[in-house]
Design an enzyme around this catalytic site. Structure first.
Site, PDB file in Angstrom:
ATOM      1  N   GLY A 272       0.840  -1.209   0.000  1.00 42.69           N
ATOM      2  CA  GLY A 272       0.000   0.000   0.000  1.00 42.69           C
ATOM      3  C   GLY A 272       0.867   1.247   0.000  1.00 42.69           C
ATOM      4  O   GLY A 272       1.910   1.271   0.655  1.00 42.69           O
TER       5      GLY A 272
ATOM      6  N   ARG B  42       4.114 -15.957  -6.161  1.00 39.40           N
ATOM      7  CA  ARG B  42       2.740 -16.497  -6.291  1.00 39.40           C
ATOM      8  C   ARG B  42       1.952 -15.561  -7.198  1.00 39.40           C
ATOM      9  O   ARG B  42       1.024 -14.904  -6.774  1.00 39.40           O
ATOM     10  CB  ARG B  42       2.044 -16.550  -4.918  1.00 39.40           C
ATOM     11  CG  ARG B  42       2.638 -17.536  -3.936  1.00 39.40           C
ATOM     12  CD  ARG B  42       1.714 -17.805  -2.750  1.00 39.40           C
ATOM     13  NE  ARG B  42       0.644 -18.723  -3.107  1.00 39.40           N
ATOM     14  CZ  ARG B  42      -0.619 -18.355  -3.290  1.00 39.40           C
ATOM     15  NH1 ARG B  42      -1.002 -17.111  -3.157  1.00 39.40           N
ATOM     16  NH2 ARG B  42      -1.534 -19.247  -3.618  1.00 39.40           N
TER      17      ARG B  42
ATOM     18  N   ASP C  11       5.853  -4.869   5.795  1.00 37.95           N
ATOM     19  CA  ASP C  11       6.283  -6.235   6.127  1.00 37.95           C
ATOM     20  C   ASP C  11       6.185  -7.185   4.936  1.00 37.95           C
ATOM     21  O   ASP C  11       7.109  -7.951   4.667  1.00 37.95           O
ATOM     22  CB  ASP C  11       5.539  -6.775   7.354  1.00 37.95           C
ATOM     23  CG  ASP C  11       4.022  -6.775   7.193  1.00 37.95           C
ATOM     24  OD1 ASP C  11       3.522  -6.089   6.280  1.00 37.95           O
ATOM     25  OD2 ASP C  11       3.345  -7.461   7.968  1.00 37.95           O
TER      26      ASP C  11
ATOM     27  N   THR D 194       5.229   2.210   5.960  1.00 37.21           N
ATOM     28  CA  THR D 194       3.827   1.831   6.190  1.00 37.21           C
ATOM     29  C   THR D 194       3.152   2.852   7.097  1.00 37.21           C
ATOM     30  O   THR D 194       3.750   3.293   8.086  1.00 37.21           O
ATOM     31  CB  THR D 194       3.646   0.423   6.818  1.00 37.21           C
ATOM     32  OG1 THR D 194       2.278   0.289   7.224  1.00 37.21           O
ATOM     33  CG2 THR D 194       4.523   0.159   8.019  1.00 37.21           C
TER      34      THR D 194
ATOM     35  N   ASP E 255       0.915   2.040   8.944  1.00 39.32           N
ATOM     36  CA  ASP E 255       0.506   1.281  10.136  1.00 39.32           C
ATOM     37  C   ASP E 255       1.535   1.347  11.274  1.00 39.32           C
ATOM     38  O   ASP E 255       1.198   1.034  12.414  1.00 39.32           O
ATOM     39  CB  ASP E 255       0.277  -0.199   9.778  1.00 39.32           C
ATOM     40  CG  ASP E 255      -0.722  -0.379   8.641  1.00 39.32           C
ATOM     41  OD1 ASP E 255      -1.545   0.520   8.436  1.00 39.32           O
ATOM     42  OD2 ASP E 255      -0.659  -1.427   7.966  1.00 39.32           O
TER      43      ASP E 255
ATOM     44  N   ASP F 120       3.908  -0.657  12.001  1.00 41.35           N
ATOM     45  CA  ASP F 120       3.913  -1.936  12.714  1.00 41.35           C
ATOM     46  C   ASP F 120       5.176  -2.772  12.490  1.00 41.35           C
ATOM     47  O   ASP F 120       5.153  -3.987  12.662  1.00 41.35           O
ATOM     48  CB  ASP F 120       2.662  -2.752  12.350  1.00 41.35           C
ATOM     49  CG  ASP F 120       2.576  -3.039  10.854  1.00 41.35           C
ATOM     50  OD1 ASP F 120       3.389  -2.488  10.088  1.00 41.35           O
ATOM     51  OD2 ASP F 120       1.693  -3.814  10.449  1.00 41.35           O
TER      52      ASP F 120
ATOM     53  N   ARG G 145      -4.275  -2.263  10.239  1.00 43.54           N
ATOM     54  CA  ARG G 145      -4.212  -3.728  10.262  1.00 43.54           C
ATOM     55  C   ARG G 145      -4.194  -4.258  11.691  1.00 43.54           C
ATOM     56  O   ARG G 145      -5.079  -3.891  12.451  1.00 43.54           O
ATOM     57  CB  ARG G 145      -3.009  -4.235   9.457  1.00 43.54           C
ATOM     58  CG  ARG G 145      -3.147  -3.957   7.958  1.00 43.54           C
ATOM     59  CD  ARG G 145      -2.508  -5.011   7.104  1.00 43.54           C
ATOM     60  NE  ARG G 145      -3.127  -6.288   7.317  1.00 43.54           N
ATOM     61  CZ  ARG G 145      -4.238  -6.704   6.682  1.00 43.54           C
ATOM     62  NH1 ARG G 145      -4.802  -5.943   5.772  1.00 43.54           N
ATOM     63  NH2 ARG G 145      -4.751  -7.882   6.946  1.00 43.54           N
TER      64      ARG G 145
END
Ligand code: F6P
Length: 364
Positions: free
Chosen positions: A14, A82, A119, A141, A143, A145, A187
């Site tokens: 983000g 992925r 992260d 971020t 956040d 975190d 989050r």
């Protein structure tokens, strides 16, 4: 070291205000050393389709420090290990395209990747580092975190935007004698809700680190009534949950590791109305928290992160992340930085301060 390096930079996950300031600092600090800088577009997509790589020069980055977003683009669905790709018959298949990313990196003669991310992006960078791509990470971020750094850039802007929104809710809540419930991002960490809730004089702050009882939340609202305050402001972090309850989310998106959080604010507002009879409204501040120009604090810390990344590269450091350990910028092992998250400590001075202000966390 007088080596003329070719370094690259990408932004992943983000967006956060300050990304462009990091890009600016990396470009300017590298240019001073006579190095070349290449901007990789949209996370690792630019290393799959190498047309999406731009040479970054002082002219190209002029004036971007104050801009939100990222001139390189970003994605939180671009995991090359992925990657959802369409096969020959048009069906979506998940494939590991990391080897192609690495071989393009080598073919282009790039020496280092400056990976700017949270992260998730730092975990990807760490996997590429293990495959032989030299990486220096920069923590981003809203956040806040990430455990290895005292602060991430983007957080201060998100808190400022949230505080401004909470300030504005006071007048409308008071005029209508309502309870306003505002859901904020973050989050699994309550940093944005906690800091903006205290600064914006919320009555209740609900964070993931402190599972709440809805009855305690309502007690606080009714206690206010007794003291003649006929409105209430409840700040809820998107990852907060009631004691014994589940985190509320909106499901998953293709190509994404984590669920999309959201809905707890509305749930809390409905429960308050049901239990107290108070007129209640909820809102989700959402992506406004990620938008706009970075605050002065975020610009400065982002510029410092970018410049430090280049200094560490010049010193020969690889597979590290730049971290702020005030007053210094230090290099911490990338693997450690990617793995450890940072919840709000329950004994933190901010929590103690909030309780001293009479703010409820719905737990007492
Ligand atoms: O990690 C940053 C963040 O803004 C979180 O606070 C939030 O849960 C998530 O990203 C939202 O992601 P998206 O932009 O995909 O909706």
């Amino acid at each position: 070291m007088n080596e003329r390096l070719k370094i690259s930079i990408n932004t992943g996950g983000g967006d956060a205000p300050g990304l462009n300031a990091v890009i600016y600092a990396v470009t300017m600090a590298a240019e001073r050393r006579g190095w070349e800088v290449y901007g990789i577009h949209t996370g690792y997509a630019g290393l799959l389709d190498t047309d999406q790589i731009t040479r970054l020069t002082p002219e190209r980055v002029a004036g971007i420090v104050s801009l939100g977003g990222t001139i390189l683009g970003t994605t939180n669905k671009g995991d090359p290990f992925r990657m959802p790709v369409k096969n020959a018959v048009g069906d979506v298949e998940v494939r590991d395209v990391s080897a192609r990313v690495l071989s393009n990196f080598k073919r282009l003669g790039l020496d280092v990747l400056v990976a700017v991310g949270g992260d998730g992006s730092l975990r990807l960078a760490n996997r590429f580092a293990a495959m032989g791509m030299p990486v220096v990470g920069v923590p981003k971020t809203i956040d806040n975190d990430l455990a290895s750094t005292v602060i991430t850039f983007g957080f201060d802007t998100a808190v400022s935007t949230s505080t401004e929104a909470i300030d504005k809710l006071h007048s409308t809540a008071s005029a209508h004698e309502r309870v306003m419930v505002v859901e904020l991002m973050g989050r699994c960490a309550g940093w944005i809700a906690l800091n903006s809730g205290i600064s914006g004089s919320a009555d209740v702050i609900l964070i993931p680190e402190i599972p709440f009882k809805i009855d305690r939340v309502c007690d606080k609202i009714m206690e206010n009534e007794l003291h003649g305050k006929r409105y209430g402001i409840v700040v809820v972090a998107e990852g907060a949950a009631a004691q014994g309850g589940e985190v509320i989310h909106k499901g998953r998106e293709e190509g994404r590791r984590e669920v999309i959080l959201g809905g707890i604010g509305e749930w809390v507002a409905k429960e308050i109305h049901k239990r107290t009879g108070k007129d209640t409204r909820s809102l989700v501040l959402g992506h406004l928290q990620r938008g706009g120009s970075p605050t002065t604090f975020d610009r400065l810390v982002a510029l410092r992160f970018g410049a430090a990344a280049v200094r560490f590269i010049a010193e020969g450091r690889r597979n590290v992340m730049v971290a702020l350990h005030p007053p210094d910028m230090v290099a911490v092992p990338l693997q450690e930085a990617a793995e450890k998250t940072k919840p709000v400590p329950l004994d933190s001075d901010s929590i103690v301060t909030a309780r001293d202000m009479g703010i409820s966390f719905g737990d007492d």
